[in-house]
Design an enzyme around this catalytic site. Sequence first.
Site, PDB file in Angstrom:
ATOM      1  N   TYR A 233       5.339   7.644  -0.078  1.00  0.00           N
ATOM      2  CA  TYR A 233       4.237   8.386  -0.707  1.00  0.00           C
ATOM      3  C   TYR A 233       4.235   9.861  -0.323  1.00  0.00           C
ATOM      4  O   TYR A 233       4.075  10.732  -1.158  1.00  0.00           O
ATOM      5  CB  TYR A 233       2.888   7.796  -0.304  1.00  0.00           C
ATOM      6  CG  TYR A 233       2.608   6.436  -0.859  1.00  0.00           C
ATOM      7  CD1 TYR A 233       2.606   6.217  -2.224  1.00  0.00           C
ATOM      8  CD2 TYR A 233       2.330   5.370  -0.019  1.00  0.00           C
ATOM      9  CE1 TYR A 233       2.332   4.960  -2.739  1.00  0.00           C
ATOM     10  CE2 TYR A 233       2.053   4.114  -0.533  1.00  0.00           C
ATOM     11  CZ  TYR A 233       2.064   3.920  -1.891  1.00  0.00           C
ATOM     12  OH  TYR A 233       1.797   2.680  -2.397  1.00  0.00           O
TER      13      TYR A 233
ATOM     14  N   LYS B 266       6.975  -3.063  -4.050  1.00  0.00           N
ATOM     15  CA  LYS B 266       7.610  -2.840  -2.750  1.00  0.00           C
ATOM     16  C   LYS B 266       8.280  -4.102  -2.220  1.00  0.00           C
ATOM     17  O   LYS B 266       8.868  -4.091  -1.138  1.00  0.00           O
ATOM     18  CB  LYS B 266       6.587  -2.327  -1.743  1.00  0.00           C
ATOM     19  CG  LYS B 266       6.118  -0.916  -2.067  1.00  0.00           C
ATOM     20  CD  LYS B 266       5.305  -0.278  -0.988  1.00  0.00           C
ATOM     21  CE  LYS B 266       4.707   1.007  -1.500  1.00  0.00           C
ATOM     22  NZ  LYS B 266       3.668   0.797  -2.528  1.00  0.00           N
TER      23      LYS B 266
ATOM     24  N   TRP C  31       6.570  -4.152   4.107  1.00  0.00           N
ATOM     25  CA  TRP C  31       5.620  -4.326   3.020  1.00  0.00           C
ATOM     26  C   TRP C  31       6.405  -4.270   1.731  1.00  0.00           C
ATOM     27  O   TRP C  31       6.853  -3.203   1.367  1.00  0.00           O
ATOM     28  CB  TRP C  31       4.535  -3.243   3.036  1.00  0.00           C
ATOM     29  CG  TRP C  31       3.443  -3.562   2.065  1.00  0.00           C
ATOM     30  CD1 TRP C  31       3.284  -3.034   0.814  1.00  0.00           C
ATOM     31  CD2 TRP C  31       2.389  -4.498   2.247  1.00  0.00           C
ATOM     32  NE1 TRP C  31       2.188  -3.592   0.205  1.00  0.00           N
ATOM     33  CE2 TRP C  31       1.626  -4.504   1.064  1.00  0.00           C
ATOM     34  CE3 TRP C  31       2.022  -5.367   3.294  1.00  0.00           C
ATOM     35  CZ2 TRP C  31       0.522  -5.325   0.896  1.00  0.00           C
ATOM     36  CZ3 TRP C  31       0.927  -6.163   3.122  1.00  0.00           C
ATOM     37  CH2 TRP C  31       0.179  -6.139   1.933  1.00  0.00           C
TER      38      TRP C  31
ATOM     39  N   ASN D 180       0.194   1.500   9.440  1.00  0.00           N
ATOM     40  CA  ASN D 180       0.882   1.397   8.156  1.00  0.00           C
ATOM     41  C   ASN D 180       1.385   2.801   7.844  1.00  0.00           C
ATOM     42  O   ASN D 180       0.566   3.704   7.649  1.00  0.00           O
ATOM     43  CB  ASN D 180      -0.070   0.981   7.034  1.00  0.00           C
ATOM     44  CG  ASN D 180      -0.720  -0.369   7.273  1.00  0.00           C
ATOM     45  OD1 ASN D 180      -0.290  -1.135   8.127  1.00  0.00           O
ATOM     46  ND2 ASN D 180      -1.754  -0.667   6.499  1.00  0.00           N
TER      47      ASN D 180
ATOM     48  N   ASN E 141      -7.867  -3.657   7.696  1.00  0.00           N
ATOM     49  CA  ASN E 141      -6.669  -2.976   7.207  1.00  0.00           C
ATOM     50  C   ASN E 141      -7.056  -1.665   6.542  1.00  0.00           C
ATOM     51  O   ASN E 141      -7.848  -1.669   5.594  1.00  0.00           O
ATOM     52  CB  ASN E 141      -5.943  -3.852   6.186  1.00  0.00           C
ATOM     53  CG  ASN E 141      -4.718  -3.160   5.618  1.00  0.00           C
ATOM     54  OD1 ASN E 141      -3.703  -3.038   6.295  1.00  0.00           O
ATOM     55  ND2 ASN E 141      -4.807  -2.673   4.396  1.00  0.00           N
ATOM     56  N   GLU E 142      -6.508  -0.573   7.057  1.00  0.00           N
ATOM     57  CA  GLU E 142      -6.732   0.758   6.469  1.00  0.00           C
ATOM     58  C   GLU E 142      -8.187   0.970   6.090  1.00  0.00           C
ATOM     59  O   GLU E 142      -8.496   1.515   5.029  1.00  0.00           O
ATOM     60  CB  GLU E 142      -5.844   0.945   5.243  1.00  0.00           C
ATOM     61  CG  GLU E 142      -4.376   0.857   5.563  1.00  0.00           C
ATOM     62  CD  GLU E 142      -3.487   1.575   4.571  1.00  0.00           C
ATOM     63  OE1 GLU E 142      -3.945   1.837   3.456  1.00  0.00           O
ATOM     64  OE2 GLU E 142      -2.341   1.890   4.935  1.00  0.00           O
TER      65      GLU E 142
END
Length: 742
Positions: free
Chosen positions: A433, A528, A507, A427, A371-372
């Site tokens: 953001y 979130k 998310w 994502n 993930n990321e």
Amino acid sequence: MRKILEFSKGWKFTKDVTDGAAVGAKWDEVDLPHTWNNVDGQDGGNDYYRGTCMYAKKFARPEITPGQRVIIEFLGAALSAKVSFNNKELTNHEDGFSTFRVDVTDYLEDENVIMVAVDNSATDRIYPQKADFTFYGGIYRDVNMIIVEENHFEIIKDGTTGIKITPVVNLESKSAEIKCEAWTVGGDKVAFTVGDLTAEADVNNGYASCNIHMENIHLWDGINDPYLYDVQAKLIVGSEATDEVSTRIGLRKYEFDTERGFILNGREYPLRGVSRHQDRAGVGNAITQAMHDEDMEIIKEIGANTIRLAHYQHAQYFYDLCDENGMIVWAEIPFITQFMPNGYDNTILQMRELITQCYHHPSIICWGLSNEITASGSITDELYANHKALNDLCHEMDETRVTTMAHAFMLEPEDKLIEMADLGSYNLYYGWYLGELEENDEFFDDYHKNFPNRIIGFSEYGADANPAFQSPNPEKGDYTETYQCVYHEHILKCINERPFLWATHVWNMFDFAADGRDEGGKNGQNQKGLVTMDRKLKKDAFYLYKANWNKTDKFVHLCGSRYKDRVEAETEVKVYSNLDKVTLFLDGNEVATTETDMGTAVFKINISGNHVVEARGNDGNTGYKDIIEIHKVDEANPAYGLLKKEEVVNWFDKDTIDPNYYSINDTLGALKENPQSAAIVNNLMAKLVASRGDVAEATVGNKTLEKMLNKMTLVALFKQAGDAVPGDMIKQLNDTLQKIKK
Ligand code: GCB
């Protein structure tokens, strides 16, 4: 036959490891599951206790007959656990999310002490280390004692079930070939039962295998019909069964189409759902079965048909619930945020255990490699090699499932990492953001156009909302429940218009602890979630999804029940409902009847005092309604949010700024060109980043992100950053910049 005995009660615990090996008087009495971070891991400050703590339990020699083995089973201890038994170290397990077992038979005495040194301290070898959630320490899942006969199914290696049942479904002939395998310690034969069919296989060198052909199969068909077959395997010695294990399987077939998305059992089945972290307010990750059940009920209520179980292996009990309720699951390991060259072996171990232990769950359709992982640091050959090894491992261990990855938005679609898993997924947080909501749509359209042969999904999107915060003019960065609705309405439309997305996951379903965060009026939480961390409050946006996804449980929901005091004379009232039409009443008088569009109906009403607003709708003869109370007030209620920010917006819109000097109207790129203004900006960015937790900190130095940020003006950044920079500080900063000549 094996016996499984409860072993979670009556442990001792200490944080003070200087107490030495002896179980001291100062130790606390605890029952498992237990974590030592249920309070300090959720209160902000990024200062929760990360270190080694000791658990110990004394017990008398269990009654066993010669040849029997005594195994202690741990369902989860984070992040690593060193087990000693009667002062002999037996294992050091370095995966905080999987099951592991230790055979203590050879060291049993009349009185025994099992000691577990559990460690969640920072290292560069065990994942996760950098991520936007609290890494709770503790033996946070149950522990069992298992007594097996001398001849038994393999039980130690990678926390195995000892068997591997692999069904391959033929939809046309409505049949399945089921490969049954078992690994044993001793034994002559294994008798397998799948549903009402049986087959036997001889044991050779600890391995037995046979096939079962099944006709007229009953499919496992997602939430419509999650039919499960019971499977048993008996280990036979002579004519006697000495061990038995059981599991369940589901018969389903699935594919992915570049245009049509996910196909389940031959038909389009758009995967729309949520992600879940396992922790809870006040409890941390040491959650009970009732809490798992409640999570599943809430996820069912919203109408999701898929869950991304992020960012690590969840409890077997929860995967079982997913099987039973027809959820399609994305399972993953915590290979996250920042690549650690020394963590290679750990990723392999975690993936091996995940697949070994979760293999039979029909709900799981893919293994998430990372993930990321490019969010922080550079993309190196070692990072690619680690992904290749993981991807190969998944295919080697499991020929029936696919692999995937969740990419950070700044990973270039051209990067070769993307093609290292079978499916891709991004994502994206445009509209939260960075960037505007429409950029989500543009991103996927461009991606789909440029890479028409790739399968792409939307693995994360969301906006933080503190349900106490409300606004008549919701905007990005304000943390209001109102903006969260605006955000999700847009994304829901974006998703609906793009059937090629193989899966989408909000998310997050629930707010969760991220002790490094301090924002949106709550310290230590990522907000979130569509539901609060105690599961008590469903935010308004929850009902948007319910209106669109849950077709059976009819309802009318009035948004803004927490937005009572309103300054605007004409106010907006929003209704989410899965009924076709809703009627609004103000103080008992009908205002209007409107058809819902995407589960939404919006009304404007004039207010002057205290009012009762009611929404009603009908489904056949059954009526549904919801009521809220609102008041017209003269002054905005300060409890509703970050008013500071509005003050800020006001002054810098009005103030005169000398363009020959630097100011907050300049881009970060321009400001970085002058050493004086660069120093100011760098200092500011460091502070900003620190308040946003580990992930934000880890992204420092990311070139693509830096490029994006350099194009932003400071003003835009402040708007984005919400409450991170107080208004007076922005003013001061501008005054300072205005003294530096360009
Ligand atoms: C992400 C991460 C997730 C974070 C989330 C956020 O992309 O994968 O772990 O919690 O963003 O809220 O920033």
